[in-house]
Write an enzyme that holds these catalytic residues in place. Sequence first.
Site, PDB file in Angstrom:
ATOM      1  N   SER A 218       0.833  -1.215   0.000  1.00 24.55           N
ATOM      2  CA  SER A 218       0.000   0.000   0.000  1.00 24.55           C
ATOM      3  C   SER A 218       0.865   1.262   0.000  1.00 24.55           C
ATOM      4  CB  SER A 218      -0.968  -0.001   1.184  1.00 24.55           C
ATOM      5  OG  SER A 218      -0.276  -0.200   2.400  1.00 24.55           O
ATOM      6  N   HIS A 248      -2.059  -8.796   2.050  1.00 24.97           N
ATOM      7  CA  HIS A 248      -1.771  -7.518   2.731  1.00 24.97           C
ATOM      8  C   HIS A 248      -2.969  -7.191   3.641  1.00 24.97           C
ATOM      9  CE1 HIS A 248       0.036  -3.728   3.509  1.00 24.97           C
ATOM     10  NE2 HIS A 248      -0.246  -3.064   2.400  1.00 24.97           N
ATOM     11  N   HIS A 295       5.307 -12.391   8.014  1.00 26.65           N
ATOM     12  CA  HIS A 295       5.544 -11.020   7.561  1.00 26.65           C
ATOM     13  C   HIS A 295       6.778 -10.990   6.670  1.00 26.65           C
ATOM     14  CE1 HIS A 295       5.997  -6.638   7.652  1.00 26.65           C
ATOM     15  NE2 HIS A 295       4.704  -6.646   7.948  1.00 26.65           N
ATOM     16  N   ARG A 304       2.308  -4.231  16.883  1.00 27.82           N
ATOM     17  CA  ARG A 304       0.925  -3.770  16.673  1.00 27.82           C
ATOM     18  C   ARG A 304      -0.059  -4.849  17.140  1.00 27.82           C
ATOM     19  NH1 ARG A 304       1.293  -2.511  10.390  1.00 27.82           N
ATOM     20  NH2 ARG A 304       2.102  -4.650  10.537  1.00 27.82           N
ATOM     21  N   ASP A 350      -2.867  -8.008  11.653  1.00 27.73           N
ATOM     22  CA  ASP A 350      -4.200  -8.411  11.198  1.00 27.73           C
ATOM     23  C   ASP A 350      -4.791  -9.565  12.014  1.00 27.73           C
ATOM     24  OD1 ASP A 350      -4.168  -6.525   9.073  1.00 27.73           O
ATOM     25  OD2 ASP A 350      -2.816  -7.849   7.975  1.00 27.73           O
TER      26      ASP A 350
HETATM   27  N1  CMX Z   1       0.829 -19.409   6.384  1.00 29.66           N
HETATM   28  C1  CMX Z   1       1.302 -20.336   5.540  1.00 29.66           C
HETATM   29  N2  CMX Z   1       2.411 -20.187   4.799  1.00 29.66           N
HETATM   30  C2  CMX Z   1       3.089 -19.042   4.971  1.00 29.66           C
HETATM   31  C3  CMX Z   1       2.688 -18.051   5.872  1.00 29.66           C
HETATM   32  C4  CMX Z   1       1.489 -18.262   6.584  1.00 29.66           C
HETATM   33  N3  CMX Z   1       0.977 -17.358   7.418  1.00 29.66           N
HETATM   34  N4  CMX Z   1       3.558 -17.020   5.817  1.00 29.66           N
HETATM   35  C5  CMX Z   1       4.494 -17.369   4.902  1.00 29.66           C
HETATM   36  N5  CMX Z   1       4.197 -18.587   4.391  1.00 29.66           N
HETATM   37  C6  CMX Z   1       4.877 -19.287   3.310  1.00 29.66           C
HETATM   38  C7  CMX Z   1       4.830 -18.425   2.059  1.00 29.66           C
HETATM   39  O1  CMX Z   1       3.577 -18.555   1.405  1.00 29.66           O
HETATM   40  C8  CMX Z   1       6.000 -18.973   1.286  1.00 29.66           C
HETATM   41  O2  CMX Z   1       5.592 -20.186   0.710  1.00 29.66           O
HETATM   42  P1  CMX Z   1       6.148 -20.643  -0.741  1.00 29.66           P
HETATM   43  O3  CMX Z   1       7.615 -20.832  -0.541  1.00 29.66           O
HETATM   44  O4  CMX Z   1       5.388 -21.882  -1.031  1.00 29.66           O
HETATM   45  O5  CMX Z   1       5.836 -19.503  -1.681  1.00 29.66           O
HETATM   46  C9  CMX Z   1       7.006 -19.278   2.389  1.00 29.66           C
HETATM   47  O6  CMX Z   1       6.250 -19.410   3.601  1.00 29.66           O
HETATM   48  C10 CMX Z   1       8.052 -18.191   2.586  1.00 29.66           C
HETATM   49  O7  CMX Z   1       7.385 -16.971   2.758  1.00 29.66           O
HETATM   50  P2  CMX Z   1       8.042 -15.789   3.629  1.00 29.66           P
HETATM   51  O8  CMX Z   1       9.315 -15.388   2.969  1.00 29.66           O
HETATM   52  O9  CMX Z   1       8.105 -16.171   5.058  1.00 29.66           O
HETATM   53  O10 CMX Z   1       6.950 -14.644   3.554  1.00 29.66           O
HETATM   54  P3  CMX Z   1       6.714 -13.582   2.377  1.00 29.66           P
HETATM   55  O11 CMX Z   1       7.588 -12.409   2.627  1.00 29.66           O
HETATM   56  O12 CMX Z   1       6.798 -14.210   1.030  1.00 29.66           O
HETATM   57  O13 CMX Z   1       5.185 -13.189   2.611  1.00 29.66           O
HETATM   58  C11 CMX Z   1       3.286 -12.654   3.879  1.00 29.66           C
HETATM   59  C12 CMX Z   1       4.771 -12.429   3.703  1.00 29.66           C
HETATM   60  C13 CMX Z   1       2.750 -11.680   4.917  1.00 29.66           C
HETATM   61  C14 CMX Z   1       2.571 -12.363   2.552  1.00 29.66           C
HETATM   62  C15 CMX Z   1       3.032 -14.111   4.322  1.00 29.66           C
HETATM   63  O14 CMX Z   1       3.618 -14.317   5.590  1.00 29.66           O
HETATM   64  C16 CMX Z   1       1.567 -14.475   4.365  1.00 29.66           C
HETATM   65  O15 CMX Z   1       1.018 -14.878   3.333  1.00 29.66           O
HETATM   66  N6  CMX Z   1       0.886 -14.372   5.555  1.00 29.66           N
HETATM   67  C17 CMX Z   1      -0.525 -14.620   5.653  1.00 29.66           C
HETATM   68  C18 CMX Z   1      -1.324 -13.430   5.104  1.00 29.66           C
HETATM   69  C19 CMX Z   1      -1.191 -12.241   6.019  1.00 29.66           C
HETATM   70  O16 CMX Z   1      -1.373 -12.333   7.234  1.00 29.66           O
HETATM   71  N7  CMX Z   1      -0.912 -11.063   5.441  1.00 29.66           N
HETATM   72  C20 CMX Z   1      -0.867  -9.800   6.193  1.00 29.66           C
HETATM   73  C21 CMX Z   1       0.541  -9.256   6.436  1.00 29.66           C
HETATM   74  C22 CMX Z   1       0.502  -7.933   7.172  1.00 29.66           C
HETATM   75  C23 CMX Z   1      -0.113  -6.864   6.309  1.00 29.66           C
HETATM   76  O17 CMX Z   1       0.512  -6.470   5.297  1.00 29.66           O
HETATM   77  O18 CMX Z   1      -1.227  -6.410   6.568  1.00 29.66           O
END
Ligand code: CMX
Length: 428
Positions: A218, A248, A295, A304, A350
């Site tokens: 964002s 996000h 994250h 937070r 979140d």
């Molecule tokens: N559940 C399951 N798998 C997860 C996970 C979760 N909560 N968080 C990370 N992973 C997985 C990723 O999908 C990724 O899998 P692949 O290798 O198969 O693609 C792997 O772990 C490595 O990811 P990462 O480097 O730890 O995390 P990223 O920087 O790629 O992504 C985020 C960060 C937030 C998108 C991810 O942790 C996620 O999808 N979380 C759940 C959704 C969420 O809560 N989003 C809100 C974040 C805060 C915000 O911006 O508001």
Amino acid sequence: MQEYADIEVDKVTISKILGGMRGLKCLVTDISYLDPNEGIRYRGYTLHEVFQKLPRPANAEIPYVEGLLYLLLTGDIPSESDVSDVVDEFSKRRILPRYVYEVIDAFPCCSHPMTIFSSAILTMHRESFFNKKYHAGINKLDYWEPMFEDSLNLLAKLPEIASYIYAKLYMDGKEIQSNPSLDMGGNFAFMMGKDKPYDDVSRLHFILHSDHESGNVSAHTGHLVASSLSDIYLSTSAMINGLAGPLHGLANQEVLRWLRELIDRMGGAEPTEAELKQYVWDTLNSGLVVPGYGHAVLRKTDPRYLIQREFSLKHLPEDPIFKYVDMLYKIVPPILMEQGKAKNPWPNVDAQSGVIQWHYGVREYDFYTVLFGIGRAIGIAANVIWDRALLYPLERPKSLTTAMLEEIAGIKPPAAQTRGRHGKSDDV
Ligand code: CMX
């Protein structure tokens, strides 16, 4: 700065290029800084310091949101009188043009509130002073002034837009007119028809979500769009669209949806720890993410999250959904560690925000990201005003073809590189 122009700050590796530029140090902002272990600081202050130092309304636990805007813009903790100046400005600027209501009214049923929110903001592009001044030939040194003016106008209106969307979608259009004598958080609670402490809930929510340095989707979208000299309406609408993705900001609605699915699955019975663990594993084994966990930058529990947990422990310790959220805090991280994929197994903002809304009766969880958007708009505005004041340039990174990357990696002969993936001699 010219004399330091060639000093290296970071290395651009193939993994950073292909990995969503994760961790690449290539943006500048002084509004906030995110340390992976400590969490966010606004203008150098931790969140606890921000909540402690900013002035608060009489009988309120949480400070004025208007004071936060002052801090983000100036770097200084405002006095009571500084804050009341901002409160007055917001009060004067809060009235929405009639057509904004008409645009919201015209949306087809089942539109997501974030779509409506983004469009309502976009509609007000015609109000932009920046746009008018630009076309009249304003000097670039003065760009920040109309940007500042537009930002105050927009920020003051966001609670009105959001509460009208809420009334329209979920309250049969029964809107409550705003109360100009109240601050932003108080007025939002008033328009939502909620008693205390929902005013504090709103202040807490808007302050916590305002900024998270500038690389998240964002914030980066807002900055990127504004870098082409798009005004605050175009930039904020765009940032809202980025926030509306489930990885996000939309994660706050996903957390509640996921929890409600569990409750439905249990048929009302309280799940045991073993059943909760199974639910988390079932989610992961279906190839889904556990919403509210992980994250891209943080490597510890999001402060937070912790601040909202403290609030919940004080105000809603017996809430059944809060109890689930708190059980998950113990259950999810070891499971994510055992699965071994997520770099950060800890909860983010979140995971906690929705349950507080739910507790105070805002149960339409697809509205939750709109609340995130009101907060985030404050940080975007502070950044974009400074972008114009500091004459930040158009953002324009360079892309390569896959063949070029292969050549850089030494796995492809140079001849193929200029034709790229679809070039004639590129037979990959
Ligand atoms: N559940 C399951 N798998 C997860 C996970 C979760 N909560 N968080 C990370 N992973 C997985 C990723 O999908 C990724 O899998 P692949 O290798 O198969 O693609 C792997 O772990 C490595 O990811 P990462 O480097 O730890 O995390 P990223 O920087 O790629 O992504 C985020 C960060 C937030 C998108 C991810 O942790 C996620 O999808 N979380 C759940 C959704 C969420 O809560 N989003 C809100 C974040 C805060 C915000 O911006 O508001």
